[in-house]
Enzyme design. Structure first.
Site, PDB file in Angstrom:
ATOM      1  N   PHE A 148       0.867  -1.180   0.000  1.00 29.33           N
ATOM      2  CA  PHE A 148       0.000   0.000   0.000  1.00 29.33           C
ATOM      3  C   PHE A 148       0.897   1.222   0.000  1.00 29.33           C
ATOM      4  CE2 PHE A 148      -2.284   3.581   1.684  1.00 29.33           C
ATOM      5  CZ  PHE A 148      -3.445   3.530   0.943  1.00 29.33           C
ATOM      6  N   ASP A 233       9.432   2.280   1.926  1.00 29.88           N
ATOM      7  CA  ASP A 233       8.291   3.132   2.260  1.00 29.88           C
ATOM      8  C   ASP A 233       8.013   2.971   3.752  1.00 29.88           C
ATOM      9  OD1 ASP A 233       5.899   4.404   2.649  1.00 29.88           O
ATOM     10  OD2 ASP A 233       4.849   3.459   0.978  1.00 29.88           O
ATOM     11  N   LYS A 262       2.772  10.595   7.428  1.00 27.70           N
ATOM     12  CA  LYS A 262       1.918  10.335   8.592  1.00 27.70           C
ATOM     13  C   LYS A 262       2.404  11.054   9.858  1.00 27.70           C
ATOM     14  CE  LYS A 262      -0.720   6.627   6.746  1.00 27.70           C
ATOM     15  NZ  LYS A 262      -0.431   5.499   5.889  1.00 27.70           N
TER      16      LYS A 262
HETATM   17  C1  LIG Z   1      -0.618   5.666   4.418  1.00 27.36           C
HETATM   18  C2  LIG Z   1       0.476   5.165   3.568  1.00 27.36           C
HETATM   19  C3  LIG Z   1       0.815   5.810   2.363  1.00 27.36           C
HETATM   20  C4  LIG Z   1       0.000   6.946   1.779  1.00 27.36           C
HETATM   21  O1  LIG Z   1      -0.069   8.061   2.599  1.00 27.36           O
HETATM   22  P1  LIG Z   1      -1.209   9.170   2.320  1.00 27.36           P
HETATM   23  O2  LIG Z   1      -0.811  10.296   3.231  1.00 27.36           O
HETATM   24  O3  LIG Z   1      -2.515   8.553   2.707  1.00 27.36           O
HETATM   25  O4  LIG Z   1      -1.144   9.522   0.888  1.00 27.36           O
HETATM   26  C5  LIG Z   1       1.912   5.335   1.665  1.00 27.36           C
HETATM   27  N1  LIG Z   1       2.622   4.295   2.111  1.00 27.36           N
HETATM   28  C6  LIG Z   1       2.326   3.653   3.250  1.00 27.36           C
HETATM   29  C7  LIG Z   1       3.187   2.512   3.699  1.00 27.36           C
HETATM   30  C8  LIG Z   1       1.239   4.047   4.016  1.00 27.36           C
HETATM   31  O5  LIG Z   1       0.921   3.374   5.128  1.00 27.36           O
END
Ligand SMILES: *Cc1c(COP(=O)(O)O)cnc(C)c1O
Length: 410
Positions: A148, A233, A262
């Site tokens: 994700f 990520d 985040k």
């Molecule tokens: C939440 C998340 C994203 C995307 O972040 P947004 O601020 O919602 O665009 C990307 N990578 C990971 C691993 C995430 O948990």
């Protein structure tokens, strides 16, 4: 309020208004929140809930942390948004702290996580063309199934989740997907036109999936050997969540590129960043890439204060200790409805037995017990409180979890 312009405002509840005027792209629990303080949330009825979800890890420092709110309000009244057409006195110190904390050479600030990932994809491809000399238009990026990385059309294009893709194509080409945690599959997927491998150290949205020990280390060695960038990520796993500053620290891996988001915004603002080693970030020249709000002084001030707090309050260490307590207590329940408890630090998923109630039903029962969280993938209950959570609060959450299972027939 002008009743002619807002004719329904007095008749419909907040939930009804969302249903009437909003897009139905979420299915929230039926609670209307009005206040937050530390690990606690309050609803319109005055009920209090322990936040075991932290806005998908965006609220790692708890709600309304006084120091972060002070940084926000002080900066908001001084200078908030300038665009990158000019320098500000806030951006440089923020970038320096980001780099020293993560061991990366350079940082590029964005807003949402998806934007940071898009930045990483652009950097990786350009590095592939300019440094690795991949023929124009041929660069490929290897991703893991279950990933994700946000909701842009390019990103959902390499998702393995049918619903994230359905109806949104055509998608950008150039991505190869392999099973998560499988080193041999990763090796086999890397070809001469591969510029990068993009991995989450722990897959959060997939249901808190922890890869086998040594996976990240092996991916690092493989990427180095094959002249491919390793991009991690850590938008969800970074900044203390898993019990270390970065989740890659558990295996002493240094990636070539890194995305954060985040919690970087201190639970107050969307703040993200792509960080990379020198020759990767050097691919960007003025005009290549940008964001109107990325790196604005308000975001930089809050981000810097958040990074300060992470270090000073030793929140990674706290996440490690509290996570051990949480995972230990959940396992100790020995409940037949619990198929597996997995995770690291305060990123924990409880996989329910296949014949038990849905994770959604358990979350609704938890809500009745004064604990808020969200299911992921139907069968997993996510437990990821703010990192400031203390031992009695963890124990409260576990006791509530046991009662919620009972309420669901367990
Ligand atoms: C939440 C998340 C994203 C995307 O972040 P947004 O601020 O919602 O665009 C990307 N990578 C990971 C691993 C995430 O948990």
């Amino acid at each position: 309020m002008n009743d002619r312009l807002h004719p329904t405002a007095t008749r419909l509840s907040p939930i009804e208004l969302e249903a009437r005027y909003g897009a139905h792209n979420y299915h929230p629990l039926p609670v209307v929140l009005t206040r937050g303080e530390g690990v606690w949330l309050r609803d319109t009825e005055g009920r209090r809930y322990l936040d075991m979800m932290s806005a998908y890890s965006a609220v790692s420092f708890g709600h309304g942390h006084p120091e972060l709110v002070a940084a926000l309000t002080e900066q908001a009244s001084r200078l908030a948004v300038t665009s990158r057409a000019f320098h500000t006195d806030r951006l440089g110190p923020f970038l320096e702290r980001l780099c020293t904390l993560t061991g990366m050479d350079r940082a590029l600030p964005m807003n949402s996580g998806a934007e940071a990932v898009e930045t990483a994809l652009k950097a990786a491809r350009k590095w592939g063309y300019k440094v690795k000399r991949i023929p124009d238009g041929q660069a490929r990026i290897v991703v893991a199934a279950g990933n994700f990385a946000g909701r842009t059309t390019t990103i959902v294009g390499f998702s393995s989740e049918a619903q994230y893709r359905d109806g949104f194509g055509p998608f950008a080409p150039g991505f190869d997907s392999v099973p998560f945690g499988d080193v041999a599959a990763l090796e086999a997927a890397i070809g001469e036109h591969t510029c990068a491998v993009l991995l989450e150290p722990i897959q959060g949205e997939a249901g808190i999936v922890v890869p086998p020990p040594g996976y990240l280390r092996a991916a690092r060695e493989l990427c180095t050997r094959r002249n491919v960038l390793l991009i991690c990520d850590e938008i969800q796993t970074g900044l203390g969540r898993t019990g270390r500053r970065l989740a890659v620290d558990h295996e002493e891996v240094v990636p070539d590129g890194l995305t954060l988001g985040k919690a970087l915004g201190g639970g107050l603002l969307p703040v993200s960043a792509f960080l990379a080693r020198e020759d990767v970030m050097a691919q960007f020249t003025p005009g290549d890439h940008g964001s109107t709000f990325g790196g604005n002084p308000l975001a930089a001030a809050v981000g810097l204060a958040a990074l300060d707090l992470l270090e000073r309050e030793q929140l990674a260490e706290r996440a490690a200790a509290m996570g051990e307590r949480l995972i230990g207590a959940l396992k100790a329940l020995g409940h037949p409805a619990v198929a597996e408890v997995r995770g690291r630090g305060l990123l924990v998923g409880v996989e329910l037995a296949p014949d038990f109630a849905s994770a959604r039903a358990v979350c609704e029962a938890l809500m009745a017990e004064g604990v808020l969280t969200k299911d992921t993938h139907g069968t997993v209950v996510r437990l990821a409180p703010p990192l400031i959570v203390d031992a009695p609060q963890i124990d409260f959450a576990v006791a509530a979890f046991a009662r919620a299972l009972k309420a669901c027939g367990g």
